[in-house]
Design a protein around this motif. Structure first.
Motif, PDB file in Angstrom:
ATOM      1  N   MET A   1       5.787  40.955  -4.374  1.00  0.00           N
ATOM      2  CA  MET A   1       4.992  40.373  -3.295  1.00  0.00           C
ATOM      3  C   MET A   1       4.688  41.419  -2.226  1.00  0.00           C
ATOM      4  SD  MET A   1       7.766  38.063  -1.179  1.00  0.00           S
ATOM      5  CE  MET A   1       8.821  37.623  -2.558  1.00  0.00           C
ATOM      6  N   VAL A   2       3.838  41.029  -1.293  1.00  0.00           N
ATOM      7  CA  VAL A   2       3.465  41.893  -0.177  1.00  0.00           C
ATOM      8  C   VAL A   2       3.467  41.065   1.102  1.00  0.00           C
ATOM      9  CG1 VAL A   2       1.750  43.489   0.771  1.00  0.00           C
ATOM     10  CG2 VAL A   2       1.932  43.197  -1.706  1.00  0.00           C
ATOM     11  N   VAL A   3       4.110  41.584   2.147  1.00  0.00           N
ATOM     12  CA  VAL A   3       4.042  40.968   3.469  1.00  0.00           C
ATOM     13  C   VAL A   3       3.019  41.737   4.298  1.00  0.00           C
ATOM     14  CG1 VAL A   3       5.291  40.370   5.576  1.00  0.00           C
ATOM     15  CG2 VAL A   3       6.444  40.227   3.354  1.00  0.00           C
ATOM     16  N   VAL A   4       2.046  41.029   4.829  1.00  0.00           N
ATOM     17  CA  VAL A   4       1.012  41.622   5.684  1.00  0.00           C
ATOM     18  C   VAL A   4       1.217  41.062   7.084  1.00  0.00           C
ATOM     19  CG1 VAL A   4      -1.457  41.955   6.050  1.00  0.00           C
ATOM     20  CG2 VAL A   4      -0.553  41.787   3.717  1.00  0.00           C
ATOM     21  N   ARG A   5       1.577  41.929   8.001  1.00  0.00           N
ATOM     22  CA  ARG A   5       2.015  41.520   9.343  1.00  0.00           C
ATOM     23  C   ARG A   5       1.064  42.066  10.404  1.00  0.00           C
ATOM     24  NH1 ARG A   5       7.006  45.013  11.666  1.00  0.00           N
ATOM     25  NH2 ARG A   5       6.630  44.727  13.896  1.00  0.00           N
ATOM     26  N   GLU A   6       0.616  41.204  11.299  1.00  0.00           N
ATOM     27  CA  GLU A   6      -0.146  41.686  12.460  1.00  0.00           C
ATOM     28  C   GLU A   6       0.765  42.628  13.251  1.00  0.00           C
ATOM     29  OE1 GLU A   6      -2.089  42.587  15.800  1.00  0.00           O
ATOM     30  OE2 GLU A   6      -0.228  41.465  15.972  1.00  0.00           O
ATOM     31  N   ASN A   7       0.208  43.709  13.771  1.00  0.00           N
ATOM     32  CA  ASN A   7       1.046  44.838  14.163  1.00  0.00           C
ATOM     33  C   ASN A   7       0.957  45.248  15.628  1.00  0.00           C
ATOM     34  OD1 ASN A   7       2.952  46.601  13.008  1.00  0.00           O
ATOM     35  ND2 ASN A   7       1.460  48.238  12.777  1.00  0.00           N
TER      36      ASN A   7
ATOM     37  N   GLU B   1       9.791  34.288  -6.478  1.00  0.00           N
ATOM     38  CA  GLU B   1       8.750  34.658  -7.435  1.00  0.00           C
ATOM     39  C   GLU B   1       7.467  33.861  -7.245  1.00  0.00           C
ATOM     40  OE1 GLU B   1      11.518  31.628  -9.394  1.00  0.00           O
ATOM     41  OE2 GLU B   1      11.699  33.400  -8.103  1.00  0.00           O
ATOM     42  N   GLU B   2       7.499  32.816  -6.429  1.00  0.00           N
ATOM     43  CA  GLU B   2       6.295  32.013  -6.220  1.00  0.00           C
ATOM     44  C   GLU B   2       5.375  32.591  -5.134  1.00  0.00           C
ATOM     45  OE1 GLU B   2       7.094  27.901  -5.645  1.00  0.00           O
ATOM     46  OE2 GLU B   2       8.113  27.663  -7.585  1.00  0.00           O
ATOM     47  N   PHE B   3       5.796  33.660  -4.473  1.00  0.00           N
ATOM     48  CA  PHE B   3       4.992  34.255  -3.401  1.00  0.00           C
ATOM     49  C   PHE B   3       4.332  35.544  -3.895  1.00  0.00           C
ATOM     50  CE2 PHE B   3       8.119  31.641  -1.289  1.00  0.00           C
ATOM     51  CZ  PHE B   3       7.406  31.050  -0.259  1.00  0.00           C
ATOM     52  N   GLU B   4       3.087  35.732  -3.488  1.00  0.00           N
ATOM     53  CA  GLU B   4       2.359  36.950  -3.832  1.00  0.00           C
ATOM     54  C   GLU B   4       2.020  37.768  -2.584  1.00  0.00           C
ATOM     55  OE1 GLU B   4      -0.306  36.816  -7.471  1.00  0.00           O
ATOM     56  OE2 GLU B   4      -0.614  34.808  -6.626  1.00  0.00           O
ATOM     57  N   VAL B   5       1.311  37.150  -1.644  1.00  0.00           N
ATOM     58  CA  VAL B   5       0.972  37.809  -0.378  1.00  0.00           C
ATOM     59  C   VAL B   5       1.306  36.849   0.755  1.00  0.00           C
ATOM     60  CG1 VAL B   5      -0.863  38.830   1.027  1.00  0.00           C
ATOM     61  CG2 VAL B   5      -0.883  39.143  -1.455  1.00  0.00           C
TER      62      VAL B   5
END
Length: 480
Positions: free
Chosen positions: A119-125, A221-225
């Motif tokens: 998975m990938v975590v995309v965080r406002e920065n 495993e159910e999370f992608e992004v």
């Protein structure tokens, strides 16, 4: 053969930084891509030289010129210097998006070793609570402003969908606490729902952050992004790293339109600095992310597979090996170099496409109508709710504003409720226009403030806004 010719700014960093970044550089150089390095200073030594930013002008100029940097961990000294050099780089270069991938590696034993985590975590920065706008409201009450903008939400949401698109992923989870913070966290949810319609091939999903943390340790495993606001993303990205083996293997990138900085997310580990014991995996995987950013996809895949093979067969550094079996930084790096061109049995390469960084242009909402319908006066006073309420009603007489409620730490305490609220010396006093159709002027509010501040210390003022006929502020707990 060389396929990519460009200059990259190299920031060795503090503590174990020079060791792990040196390892990453060795691996990148072995790919023979024609990359040259421009080594610059940042962090502890710069603070000690008297530069309160921790980032010299020449370093900033190098990153702006090259637009790509590979960075080691930086130390923020305690007791001198200014803000974190990491924060300085993010703010000054507007690297609005933090990207943290997490993939289970063969051979690393965790409680989730048998789960296909990828998975990938995309965080406002750059905004949210981490904007760092704090004040002591009274000597015993502190405030931190949570700023969430429509522009910030638009940029990070689009980045998350572009990450999913570039990696062939099927879904994006929007992670918020919008059930409580309906305006700030709710902003991300509302923007996410709008932006999602432009990516019909990707399924948009929504989850509250507390439930997300719960589900990440049940069914990761159910999370992608995942996409989230700054603080939520900071916490969740470390949680996700823990699922796959810890910060020692956690790469990261701070992405912006003007520059992208690739860095391991772990700290400087001063206790082992200079001993050749540090795990360089996170730094090398950050270099893998950098290679994909500059379209060197095959090289990135080969390095990632080489690390996976080293994890499967050994050797491993001490943080991942059995007691007494760990090797040093150089030996592990040599193993990765020897593995280039090989990969573990059953290893699946994720197909990557170039990542499009969103340039959102003008995106702020332009309302059809807006008017000021009241104000919140925040006052300091060691008084009872009944005392301050009665006095403020008296002071508001003859003004266009009437006292509606007083709250203390978010809970209505006046009109008196009879609840056993433990009050502090910080009062939010809400005044609304006596005429429900009025558009208040600052002069109306100022006239009230003149009266009130003769008795109470004013902490600050918030105007209460109505936008397109709808209330644009939150109600206190217990307010009708």
């Amino acid at each position: 053969m060389s396929s990519t010719s460009r200059t990259v700014t190299l920031l060795p960093g503090d503590g174990i930084g020079p060791e792990v970044i040196g390892a990453a550089r060795r691996v990148v150089d072995a790919c023979d891509l024609g990359i040259s390095w421009e080594t610059c200073r940042a962090g502890k030594a710069v603070f000690e030289d008297g530069d309160a930013t921790g980032v010299p002008d020449e370093t900033m100029a190098s990153i702006q010129r090259n637009r790509v940097a590979l960075k080691g961990p930086l130390e923020t000294p305690i007791g001198f210097g200014g803000k974190s050099a990491n924060v300085t780089l993010r703010k000054m270069l507007e690297t609005f998006g933090n990207i943290r991938p997490a993939r289970i590696m063969p051979g690393i034993e965790t409680p989730f070793s048998d789960r296909p985590i990828d998975m990938v975590v995309v965080r406002e920065n750059v905004e949210d609570l981490y904007a760092g706008i704090e004040h002591m409201q009274t000597p015993s009450v502190a405030q931190c402003l949570k700023l969430v903008s429509e522009r910030g939400c638009e940029k990070i949401t689009r980045l998350a969908f572009e990450v999913a698109r570039s990696q062939g992923r099927g879904s994006v989870h929007c992670v918020t606490k919008a059930n409580i913070m309906k305006l700030t966290e709710g902003m991300l949810k509302r923007v996410f729902e709008r932006v999602a319609t432009e990516y019909p091939e990707i399924e948009p999903k929504y989850i509250l952050v507390d439930n997300c943390a719960h589900q990440l340790v049940r069914v990761p495993e159910e999370f992608e992004v995942l996409v989230s606001t700054n603080m939520n993303g900071d916490i969740l990205s470390d949680l996700v790293s823990g699922l796959v083996g810890g910060l020692g293997i956690a790469p990261g990138a701070n992405m912006g339109l003007h520059a992208c900085i690739f860095e391991a997310v772990h700290g400087t580990a001063p206790d082992i600095a200079g001993k050749g014991l540090a795990n360089p995996t996170a730094a090398i995987l950050s270099a893998v992310m950098m290679l994909r950013h500059i379209d060197a996809f095959d090289a990135a895949d080969r390095v990632e597979a080489a690390i996976a093979l080293a994890m499967q067969n050994g050797p491993r550094t001490g943080d991942l090996a059995k007691r007494g079996e760990g090797v040093g930084t150089d030996e592990f790096t040599n193993a990765v170099l020897d593995n280039l061109g090989k990969e573990p049995a059953g290893w699946v390469r994720r197909q990557h496409q170039p990542l499009v960084l969103p340039d959102v242009g003008e995106c702020e909402t332009v309302p059809k109508s807006r008017r000021d319908i009241g104000c919140d006066l925040f006052l300091e006073g060691r008084v009872s709710p009944g005392e301050i309420g009665a006095r403020l009603e008296e002071l508001a007489e003859g003004t266009p504003l009437a006292l509606k409620i007083i709250s203390n730490r978010g809970t209505v305490v006046y009109p008196l409720t009879g609840a056993p609220t433990d009050c502090v010396d910080h009062w939010r006093c809400r005044f609304l226009a006596r005429d429900p159709k009025a558009d208040l002027s600052y002069a109306d509010v100022a006239a009230l403030m003149v009266k009130v501040t003769q008795i109470y210390r004013l902490i600050h003022l918030e105007m209460l806004l109505e936008v397109d006929g709808k209330r644009a502020y939150a109600l206190a707990q217990g307010e009708d």
